[in-house]
Design a protein around this motif. Sequence first.
Motif, short mmCIF file in Angstrom:
data_model
loop_
_atom_site.label_atom_id
_atom_site.label_comp_id
_atom_site.label_asym_id
_atom_site.label_seq_id
_atom_site.Cartn_x
_atom_site.Cartn_y
_atom_site.Cartn_z
N THR A 194 0.82 -1.21 0.00
CA THR A 194 0.00 0.00 0.00
C THR A 194 0.86 1.26 0.00
O THR A 194 1.40 1.67 1.02
N GLY A 195 0.97 1.86 -1.16
CA GLY A 195 1.58 3.18 -1.26
C GLY A 195 3.03 3.24 -0.83
O GLY A 195 3.77 2.27 -0.86
N VAL A 196 3.44 4.44 -0.40
CA VAL A 196 4.85 4.69 -0.13
C VAL A 196 5.33 4.04 1.16
O VAL A 196 6.53 3.96 1.39
N ARG A 197 4.39 3.57 2.00
CA ARG A 197 4.85 2.99 3.26
C ARG A 197 5.70 1.75 3.02
O ARG A 197 6.53 1.39 3.83
N TRP A 198 5.47 1.07 1.87
CA TRP A 198 6.24 -0.13 1.61
C TRP A 198 7.48 0.22 0.76
O TRP A 198 7.66 -0.26 -0.34
N VAL A 199 8.31 1.13 1.29
CA VAL A 199 9.58 1.40 0.64
C VAL A 199 10.46 0.17 0.80
O VAL A 199 10.20 -0.71 1.60
N ARG A 200 11.51 0.17 0.03
CA ARG A 200 12.34 -1.03 -0.08
C ARG A 200 12.77 -1.56 1.29
O ARG A 200 13.30 -0.85 2.11
N GLY A 201 12.55 -2.84 1.51
CA GLY A 201 13.05 -3.51 2.69
C GLY A 201 12.07 -3.64 3.84
O GLY A 201 12.32 -4.42 4.76
N ILE A 202 10.93 -2.88 3.82
CA ILE A 202 10.06 -2.90 4.99
C ILE A 202 9.37 -4.25 5.14
O ILE A 202 9.34 -4.83 6.23
N ARG A 203 8.79 -4.76 4.06
CA ARG A 203 8.06 -6.02 4.20
C ARG A 203 8.99 -7.15 4.64
O ARG A 203 8.64 -7.94 5.53
N ARG A 204 10.14 -7.22 4.02
CA ARG A 204 11.06 -8.30 4.36
C ARG A 204 11.51 -8.21 5.81
O ARG A 204 11.56 -9.20 6.54
N SER A 205 11.84 -6.99 6.26
CA SER A 205 12.28 -6.82 7.64
C SER A 205 11.16 -7.12 8.63
O SER A 205 11.39 -7.71 9.68
N THR A 206 9.94 -6.70 8.29
CA THR A 206 8.80 -6.95 9.18
C THR A 206 8.51 -8.43 9.27
O THR A 206 8.29 -8.99 10.36
N LEU A 207 8.51 -9.11 8.13
CA LEU A 207 8.24 -10.55 8.12
C LEU A 207 9.31 -11.34 8.87
O LEU A 207 9.03 -12.41 9.41
N HIS A 208 10.52 -10.79 8.94
CA HIS A 208 11.61 -11.48 9.64
C HIS A 208 11.29 -11.67 11.13
O HIS A 208 11.78 -12.60 11.77
N HIS A 209 10.44 -10.81 11.68
CA HIS A 209 10.14 -10.88 13.11
C HIS A 209 9.27 -12.08 13.48
O HIS A 209 9.16 -12.41 14.67
N PHE A 210 8.64 -12.73 12.52
CA PHE A 210 7.77 -13.86 12.82
C PHE A 210 8.59 -15.15 12.89
O PHE A 210 9.31 -15.49 11.95
N ARG A 211 8.44 -15.85 14.00
CA ARG A 211 9.18 -17.10 14.18
C ARG A 211 8.60 -18.20 13.30
O ARG A 211 9.33 -19.06 12.79
N HIS A 212 7.29 -18.20 13.12
CA HIS A 212 6.61 -19.18 12.27
C HIS A 212 5.64 -18.45 11.35
O HIS A 212 4.98 -17.49 11.77
N VAL A 213 5.55 -18.91 10.11
CA VAL A 213 4.63 -18.34 9.12
C VAL A 213 3.76 -19.48 8.59
O VAL A 213 4.26 -20.37 7.89
N LEU A 214 2.49 -19.47 8.95
CA LEU A 214 1.57 -20.54 8.57
C LEU A 214 0.72 -20.05 7.40
O LEU A 214 -0.20 -19.24 7.57
N ALA A 215 1.05 -20.51 6.20
CA ALA A 215 0.42 -20.01 4.98
C ALA A 215 -0.96 -20.62 4.79
O ALA A 215 -1.18 -21.80 5.05
#
Length: 427
Positions: free
Chosen positions: A165-186
């Motif tokens: 969504t828009g400018v909030r997802w500048v480069r690296g934000i999603r990847r860094s945020t997702l890194h904080h999850f110990r488990h990802v259940l798709a």
Amino acid sequence: MVKRPGLAVYLAAQKLRGRARARARLDKGVAAGVEDADRGFERLGRSEVPRPDGPLVWLHAGNEGEALGFPELIDRLLEERDDLNVLVTTAAHDPTHPLEARLPSSVILQYAPYDYASGAEAFLAHWQPDLCLWSENRFEPGLIDGAARRGCELILMDARVPDRTGVRWVRGIRRSTLHHFRHVLAGDDNAAKGLQALGVDPDKIEMTGFLQEGIAPLPCSQAERDMLAEELAARPVWLAACVSGDEIRMVEMVHQRVIRRSHRLLLILVPEDKSKGPEIATALKDAGWVVGLRSVEDEPEPEVEIFVADMPDEMGLWYRLAPVSFMGGTFSGGPVRNPYEAAALGSAVLFGPAHGPWGESYGRLQDAGAARSVVDQESLAWSLELLLSPEKVAEMAAAAWEVTTNGAEATDRVVELAIEALDRKGV
């Protein structure tokens, strides 16, 4: 972990924007009717509810419709650990959704804070969660980063590829945020592949499916069901569930068209307003239909073409008897029922463009082949004609059964990981 520049820039910007920006956003939301004026302080990170003693599990969804699997999950967690406190937050205000009524009375339900530094910090300082189970498709980087820094373990469940969504997802934000999850259940295979493409460690990702939507099958009298099933014999039956306004005329016109090809077809019409049953029955009789009315103890005898079911608390009976259910309110914009009510009882679901708070549920059922969307009277009639085929309706009913039961595995896995996380933390 060293934060990527994108996340660091985002967090710094949120600190600069501060409380005044959050207050302005809240005022704008209240004026637009999308925020709760009486509880707006929760969006600023404050709460009037004290933090209870003992371990606290925090569950978060973007809106109450996305939290449909929470009641079953919470019940299971409390079965495993009766000392747990449970906090549920949502990011959207939806006064029409029955989530609160479906949660155990001990659960604390709050609005999530805006992702400005002051609100996120105030929220986390107050609640001090031991574990976060996140299911929103949009992330709040400041809130997630702050929780991780406080030692709160995070598990992403019902995971899909996150919104961009828009400018909030500048480069690296999603990847860094997702890194904080110990488990990802798709939630599905596409989500698993998409999350891996975003940089999530493949070892963290499990394809478990979506949480079980713990809706108990609506009850009915088995004796009544057996008697009516015998009376209906092999008649084709379809249900218009809780229709109102122009929908009543629409389903009448659809029935008029389809009955030309299926002469024994019975429409069970359940009005949204049960008190209007006699009025609706009279209007249908005046239009030339052979009508039965439940409230005067009529039966759906062989000559009856439309049966007006105007008694309360009988939806479980009609879903069991009708292989096909059109969900009322999905054209009129009136109250819309949970489609899992029908699906859980083996009835294929037809629905219009208005979903009320159940958009996620209708989407899941459609993706699974258990429901079909229709856009107008013509497409409703065509879909109903298609589903008069025993093979096709059986296929959809089987898909409905599968989608209403396969979430048990995902729920089991979340419970297992949650208990392990709490054990690791020693709480």
